[in-house]
Design an enzyme around this catalytic site. Structure first.
Site, PDB file in Angstrom:
ATOM      1  N   GLY A  54       0.864  -1.178   0.000  1.00 50.96           N
ATOM      2  CA  GLY A  54       0.000   0.000   0.000  1.00 50.96           C
ATOM      3  C   GLY A  54       0.897   1.223   0.000  1.00 50.96           C
ATOM      4  O   GLY A  54       1.851   1.304   0.794  1.00 50.96           O
ATOM      5  N   ARG A  90      10.222  -1.351  -4.749  1.00 52.67           N
ATOM      6  CA  ARG A  90       8.984  -1.411  -5.550  1.00 52.67           C
ATOM      7  C   ARG A  90       8.897  -0.110  -6.355  1.00 52.67           C
ATOM      8  O   ARG A  90       9.019   0.978  -5.789  1.00 52.67           O
ATOM      9  CB  ARG A  90       7.736  -1.576  -4.651  1.00 52.67           C
ATOM     10  CG  ARG A  90       7.709  -2.926  -3.942  1.00 52.67           C
ATOM     11  CD  ARG A  90       6.330  -3.231  -3.387  1.00 52.67           C
ATOM     12  NE  ARG A  90       5.372  -3.562  -4.428  1.00 52.67           N
ATOM     13  CZ  ARG A  90       4.067  -3.666  -4.216  1.00 52.67           C
ATOM     14  NH1 ARG A  90       3.565  -3.452  -3.011  1.00 52.67           N
ATOM     15  NH2 ARG A  90       3.248  -3.972  -5.207  1.00 52.67           N
ATOM     16  N   ASP A 244      -1.704   4.560  -6.164  1.00 51.38           N
ATOM     17  CA  ASP A 244      -0.259   4.449  -5.889  1.00 51.38           C
ATOM     18  C   ASP A 244       0.517   5.632  -6.427  1.00 51.38           C
ATOM     19  O   ASP A 244       1.630   5.912  -5.981  1.00 51.38           O
ATOM     20  CB  ASP A 244       0.284   3.150  -6.491  1.00 51.38           C
ATOM     21  CG  ASP A 244      -0.234   1.971  -5.696  1.00 51.38           C
ATOM     22  OD1 ASP A 244      -1.385   1.564  -5.933  1.00 51.38           O
ATOM     23  OD2 ASP A 244       0.487   1.513  -4.798  1.00 51.38           O
ATOM     24  N   ASN A 254      -3.314   2.728 -10.095  1.00 47.69           N
ATOM     25  CA  ASN A 254      -3.710   1.933  -8.923  1.00 47.69           C
ATOM     26  C   ASN A 254      -3.634   0.456  -9.292  1.00 47.69           C
ATOM     27  O   ASN A 254      -3.268   0.096 -10.415  1.00 47.69           O
ATOM     28  CB  ASN A 254      -5.126   2.334  -8.466  1.00 47.69           C
ATOM     29  CG  ASN A 254      -5.471   1.773  -7.094  1.00 47.69           C
ATOM     30  OD1 ASN A 254      -4.689   1.918  -6.151  1.00 47.69           O
ATOM     31  ND2 ASN A 254      -6.598   1.108  -6.974  1.00 47.69           N
TER      32      ASN A 254
HETATM   33  O1  MRU Z   1       0.518  -3.980  -4.484  1.00 47.95           O
HETATM   34  P1  MRU Z   1      -0.073  -3.239  -3.335  1.00 47.95           P
HETATM   35  O2  MRU Z   1      -0.875  -4.086  -2.423  1.00 47.95           O
HETATM   36  O3  MRU Z   1       0.981  -2.411  -2.610  1.00 47.95           O
HETATM   37  O4  MRU Z   1      -1.067  -2.206  -4.009  1.00 47.95           O
HETATM   38  C1  MRU Z   1      -1.831  -1.349  -3.220  1.00 47.95           C
HETATM   39  C2  MRU Z   1      -2.791  -0.546  -3.978  1.00 47.95           C
HETATM   40  O5  MRU Z   1      -2.863  -0.588  -5.181  1.00 47.95           O
HETATM   41  C3  MRU Z   1      -3.623   0.423  -3.186  1.00 47.95           C
HETATM   42  O6  MRU Z   1      -4.887   0.572  -3.752  1.00 47.95           O
HETATM   43  C4  MRU Z   1      -2.911   1.778  -3.190  1.00 47.95           C
HETATM   44  O7  MRU Z   1      -1.591   1.630  -2.728  1.00 47.95           O
HETATM   45  C5  MRU Z   1      -3.587   2.775  -2.379  1.00 47.95           C
HETATM   46  S1  MRU Z   1      -3.281   2.461  -0.684  1.00 47.95           S
HETATM   47  C6  MRU Z   1      -3.982   3.595   0.296  1.00 47.95           C
END
Ligand code: MRU
Length: 366
Positions: A54, A90, A244, A254
């Site tokens: 996230g 990441r 993101d 996202n």
């Molecule tokens: O791969 P992830 O689990 O890190 O991806 C998270 C997302 O896509 C969330 O929707 C995004 O980070 C928003 S978090 C408040």
């Protein structure tokens, strides 16, 4: 937010002051395990292996990772290695760059002796700021839910669809997409959340469902392909997702699959909102499809699923032919034209350069 009635955050300094503690999100929803991070390598691994994930929480963990790294080597080269190691974990969530650049800018002006305490203070500031920002998103977004509730027949819930996990587990607390939902629920407005399972890592099914359940918010897990169907049948009042990285022009990157939800929402005149904390805005780019780096993760995540057996054991199984190749882009970009509004801590922005600048006028000069 609450776990078994106890207010809980996703990351904190250990009680002995010697480490950072996190919830290991790869173990949810079947086990709540706390993991102790004591050095740079452990912090980098926690982000890349998605023990934490996230965008806001990735940024907060990176900031704490800088503290752990400074305890190991606070020299100029130690600072630069720590920055680059964490930055490589990441590529898509811009909060990572934001937190690391802030740490480097602050620490590089200090002598190595002062860097450890300053890095810890910055990590704590970033965490507190995240909580305040997300509360702000909740306050900004709550009137949207209230307005929909006011149009409904008595007692009918506001049906909100969300994708992935943009809940408190993706942040330090509150979540972004979920902050208005939690506030509405806490204010007694009936809400019901359609939770996209979010293949391949199932952040919706495993994480969003777990946290909503723990807070007592009514919800239903659906497969990723079901949202359009429910929209066609008038069973979705609004969509709220996280992001993101949102560009200066309002393109929203996202979790993979968000774009398809936005297309279905547009076709069915369902408002599509994004919970957007300001550190997730990338002011350096406008065209999200062209310029946001999309993380490509392992094909193994697509080819396998993990879950709990009736015996209670956790098992991972292959669901494709052994030799079939698989591709795994982790994010996609929803163009600004499909977005109804960006819910920020300063209010709701129209998804455009002017819309964002009107809420963040200090960026006009930048
Ligand atoms: O791969 P992830 O689990 O890190 O991806 C998270 C997302 O896509 C969330 O929707 C995004 O980070 C928003 S978090 C408040």
């Amino acid at each position: 937010m609450k776990v078994n009635g106890t207010p809980t955050r996703t990351i904190w300094q250990a009680a002995d002051g010697q480490a950072v503690e996190i919830i290991d999100q790869t173990k949810l929803p079947h086990a709540l395990e706390i993991v102790r991070l004591t050095g740079l390598a452990e912090a980098a691994h926690a982000i890349s292996a998605m023990l934490v994930r996230g965008a806001p929480l990735i940024g907060a963990t990176a900031a704490y990772g800088m503290w752990l790294a400074m305890r190991e080597d606070a020299s100029d080269s130690g600072l630069s290695i720590a920055h680059d190691t964490l930055y490589a974990t990441r590529p898509t969530a811009v909060n990572l760059r934001w937190a690391l650049d802030a740490a480097r800018a602050r620490l590089s002006t200090l002598t190595p002796n002062d860097r450890v305490d300053a890095a810890l203070a910055l990590a704590q500031e970033i965490c507190e700021e995240d909580v305040a920002i997300n509360q702000g998103i909740g306050t900004s977004g709550l009137p949207i839910i209230e307005a929909i509730a006011a149009r409904k027949a008595d007692g009918q819930p506001v049906n909100i669809l969300t994708h992935c996990n943009a809940g408190w587990l993706a942040t330090v607390d509150w979540g972004t997409a979920t902050a208005p939902i939690y506030m509405a629920h806490d204010a007694g407005i009936p809400v019901h959340v359609w939770v996209d399972e979010t293949r391949p890592r199932n952040q919706g099914a495993s994480l969003t469902a777990w946290e909503l359940g723990n807070h007592g918010v009514p919800h239903t897990v659906i497969v990723d392909n079901a949202g359009g169907h429910y929209m066609q049948h008038g069973m979705v009042d609004m969509v709220i997702t996280g992001t993101d990285r949102t560009t200066a022009a309002g393109d929203v990157c996202n979790k993979i699959g968000t774009y398809l939800k936005a297309l279905a929402a547009k076709d069915n005149s369902v408002p599509f909102y994004v919970g957007l904390p300001s550190p997730t805005i990338d002011w350096t780019i406008e065209d999200g499809v062209r310029d946001v780096p999309i993380e490509e993760r392992s094909a193994d995540e697509v080819k396998h699923m993990t879950g709990r057996l009736d015996t209670g054991d956790i098992a991972t199984v292959l669901i494709t032919p052994e030799d079939s190749p698989a591709a795994n882009p982790a994010f996609d970009v929803t163009p600004a034209r499909l977005v109804t509004g960006l819910i920020t801590e300063r209010g709701i922005a129209e998804p455009s350069v002017e819309g964002l600048l009107s809420l963040f006028p200090e960026r006009r000069a930048a």
